[in-house]
Enzyme design. Sequence first.
Site, PDB file in Angstrom:
ATOM      1  N   SER A 211      -6.416  10.465   7.060  1.00 28.71           N
ATOM      2  CA  SER A 211      -7.345  10.030   6.012  1.00 28.71           C
ATOM      3  C   SER A 211      -8.421  11.086   5.804  1.00 28.71           C
ATOM      4  CB  SER A 211      -8.013   8.709   6.432  1.00 28.71           C
ATOM      5  OG  SER A 211      -9.127   8.403   5.610  1.00 28.71           O
TER       6      SER A 211
ATOM      7  N   TYR B 241     -12.830   4.194  13.197  1.00 23.17           N
ATOM      8  CA  TYR B 241     -11.662   4.465  12.354  1.00 23.17           C
ATOM      9  C   TYR B 241     -11.495   5.963  12.141  1.00 23.17           C
ATOM     10  CZ  TYR B 241      -8.880   4.683   8.023  1.00 23.17           C
ATOM     11  OH  TYR B 241      -7.936   4.976   7.066  1.00 23.17           O
TER      12      TYR B 241
ATOM     13  N   GLY C 271       0.787  -1.227   0.000  1.00 23.75           N
ATOM     14  CA  GLY C 271       0.000   0.000   0.000  1.00 23.75           C
ATOM     15  C   GLY C 271       0.820   1.278   0.000  1.00 23.75           C
ATOM     16  N   ILE C 272       0.272   2.316   0.648  1.00 17.58           N
ATOM     17  CA  ILE C 272       0.920   3.623   0.678  1.00 17.58           C
ATOM     18  C   ILE C 272       2.296   3.535   1.326  1.00 17.58           C
ATOM     19  CG2 ILE C 272       0.795   5.928   1.700  1.00 17.58           C
ATOM     20  CD1 ILE C 272      -2.257   5.814   1.317  1.00 17.58           C
TER      21      ILE C 272
END
Length: 264
Positions: A141, A154, A18-19
């Site tokens: 995010s 989250y 991923g990132i």
Amino acid sequence: MDLQLRNRTAFISGSTAGIGYAVARILVGEGATVILNGRTQEKLGLAVQQLQDEFPKETILGLPADFSKVSEVERLLKKLPDIDILVNNVGIYRAASFFEATDDDWQQQFEINVMSGVRLSRTILPRMMTNNWGRILFISSECATLVPEDLIPYSMTKTALLAVSRGLAQLTKGTGVTVNSVLPGSTLSEGAEQFLENTARKEGKTKDEIASAFFSEVRTSSLLQRFAGLDEVANTIAYLASPLSSATNGAAIKVDGGSMGGIL
């Protein structure tokens, strides 16, 4: 562009995919020594080897740690060398309604998503201050402000990172150390790819149709109207990790494709 990262050492939590992995790849390509991190030695070893094969002359290391286990984090902290660049990237989520999310769901996401960065920064930031140079980045995010109804725990953790990041930045006043947060939008990670494939199979549609529907029906605020590529997000993170970003401190940088709205 030369990001002036040669002879810098970076640690990236949650960087086997991923990132995190995309950031590692850019930093290695810029000449930094990079320490990858993952929960298992097997997956970590594969990620290190993959980067080493691509960049045989660079130094790439791996340190395993499960950030849900304090004992493993403590062992990791004892093994870390002096770190110039810390990317607090590790994170988990569980999609569930507010009424279905258990206390354990809340606590586990807070422990991994927030306390991982707190514990790493608490150890690494003083060394950076002594050296009068360093970069700490918290990967937040778009959910920090969008707060999807099925991702409330989250989202809470990603909002918390903004406060931690800003607070730490205030401790660096007048030094060569900076602390910033980055807020990616919907990104085509392995998890997103799997979501698209599973949904396409379930609904008898193509991945492109599912992706298009996501932005027309769910993430309608996005101006990009597509998933960002991993490198599109990682490029911004790599710049902020470099000496070139010296005037950016205490900031929350959006890489959200415009989904969060506003002019700030």
